[in-house]
Design a protein around this motif. Structure first.
Motif, mmCIF file in Angstrom:
data_model
loop_
_atom_site.group_PDB
_atom_site.id
_atom_site.type_symbol
_atom_site.label_atom_id
_atom_site.label_comp_id
_atom_site.label_asym_id
_atom_site.label_seq_id
_atom_site.Cartn_x
_atom_site.Cartn_y
_atom_site.Cartn_z
ATOM 1 N N GLU A 195 0.848 -1.195 0.000
ATOM 2 C CA GLU A 195 0.000 0.000 0.000
ATOM 3 C C GLU A 195 0.882 1.244 0.000
ATOM 4 O O GLU A 195 0.977 2.009 0.968
ATOM 5 N N HIS A 301 -4.072 3.248 5.165
ATOM 6 C CA HIS A 301 -4.151 2.039 4.350
ATOM 7 C C HIS A 301 -4.654 2.386 2.946
ATOM 8 O O HIS A 301 -4.919 3.539 2.623
ATOM 9 N N ALA A 354 -3.739 2.072 -4.258
ATOM 10 C CA ALA A 354 -2.639 1.548 -3.445
ATOM 11 C C ALA A 354 -1.278 2.049 -3.903
ATOM 12 O O ALA A 354 -0.321 2.028 -3.120
#
Length: 394
Positions: A195, A301, A354
């Protein structure tokens, strides 16, 4: 010429005028001498009697629905069955002001004041070779990170290492405006090494803090899982193949983690490990929480595009374009470990992508929304503490 006439430079009649180069050298020498005397006096005062910093504000212990962020199919979620009732909000007693810190680059030299001469000198010093090497590698790996972003003494090697021996780097940011001790925030990124955008976003936020200042004390761990991040290709798990966000020592972990892993089909990306808290990265994280005593934890995240929250205080409804969407509870997750077990509110930011961080405008709006929530939260903490003090006095 008669009296009052100009005399030729260097002549016997008029004497030699000062050489401009000599004047400049003398001025520079005097400035260096003044600077050395200032640092020496600062050091002497710090040794003989440094004024203590204001004490930390009371903390609020809060807990609520727990989970670790994971936007996946329903069979990967664990329902919040048998969750413990929400704990009552309670403020801890203020801790005594800590002794002035000793900069790692100059043992024995204490920092003076939040913006003291010696402290500022430390920030402007070059980083250690360990930090410099980490920073160069990180800039090559992560979009949005420049070597100049971490080439200063502000970043430090924690002394802890990952499974493969990579350094775990940390940065402490002191309050630069308003009253010191108004709140502590722990900011974490790259718990999952694939990530990458989480790291670039954290660096952008640190640059915003540098530009605009902050009323809070921040502890920043830009890369919790360096082995996963620097792997080719980057991986969610660490070098032991463990999902760090399923490995923290939460209540009932031994049974619940195995039940969870069976439900997700024994997927390698979500392997919780052989024992709770077994991984060196998580041991360091648990130590950071214990020592820093954060009032709030922000965990970055990607790539599910939601905002998650664990805690009793009203959740932030949105952050930039991300809207609040609470997810299930997971054994060994940070939300479970910090919020349910220790009463620390946890905000989990799930970015949309990501690999690429959000636009500059989006990151700035996210940080503005976060700070508005932090202001509300810490204002509530202070009000609760004042009310409690008033009723005890009555």
């Amino acid at each position: 010429m008669a009296n009052g006439s100009f005399k030729k430079k260097g002549s016997a009649q008029g004497g030699a005028n000062p050489n401009p180069k000599v004047l400049v050298a003398g001025w520079i020498g005097s400035m260096v001498l003044v600077a050395l005397i200032t640092v020496f006096v600062t050091y002497q005062f710090s040794e003989e009697g440094d004024q203590s910093q204001p004490g930390d504000s009371s903390q609020v212990a809060s807990s609520g629905d727990e989970r670790a962020v994971e936007k996946s199919s329903p069979d990967t979620q664990i329902e919040n069955e048998g969750a413990a009732p929400d704990s009552q909000v309670a403020a801890n007693e203020p801790e005594p002001a800590p002794e002035p810190a000793e900069p790692p680059f100059m043992p024995g030299l204490k920092l003076v004041g939040p913006r003291g001469i010696v402290q500022l000198a430390g920030v402007n010093l070059p980083p250690s070779e360990t930090v410099a090497s980490w920073c160069r590698d990180l800039a090559q790996r992560v979009s949005g990170v420049e070597p100049s972003d971490c080439m200063s003494g502000a970043f430090a090697d924690s002394g802890h290492k990952s499974v493969n021996g990579r350094p775990l780097i940390v940065r402490r940011i002191e309050p630069s405006r308003n009253a010191a001790g108004s709140g502590r925030v722990l900011l974490i990124a790259a718990t999952h090494g694939d990530e990458l955008s989480s790291v670039g976003t954290v660096f952008d936020w640190m640059n915003i803090i540098a530009d605009k200042g902050t009323p809070y004390e921040w502890q920043v761990a830009p890369v919790l899982n360096p082995d996963g991040l620097f792997h080719e290709p980057p991986t969610r798990v660490n070098a032991n193949g463990v999902d760090l966000n399923r490995n923290l020592p939460t209540a009932g972990w031994a049974k619940e983690s195995r039940d969870y892993w069976r439900r997700v089909g024994f997927e390698k990306r979500r392997f919780p490990g052989e024992s709770a808290g077994s991984e060196p990265e998580n041991k360091w994280l648990a130590e950071q929480i214990k020592q820093f005593k954060p009032d709030v934890i922000i965990s970055m995240h990607a790539p599910y595009g939601v905002l998650d929250y664990d805690g009793d205080f009203p959740a932030p409804r949105k952050m930039g374009s991300l809207n609040l969407h609470r997810l299930g509870v997971y054994p060994g997750s940070l939300g479970n470990f910090a919020s349910r077990m220790q009463g620390i509110p946890v905000i989990t930011v799930e970015l949309d992508d990501a690999d690429e961080p959000p636009t500059d405008r989006e990151m700035a709006q996210m940080f503005t929304d976060l700070n508005e929530w932090l202001d509300r939260y810490f204002r509530s903490v202070r009000q609760a503490s004042a009310s409690r003090t008033g009723s005890e006095a009555g």
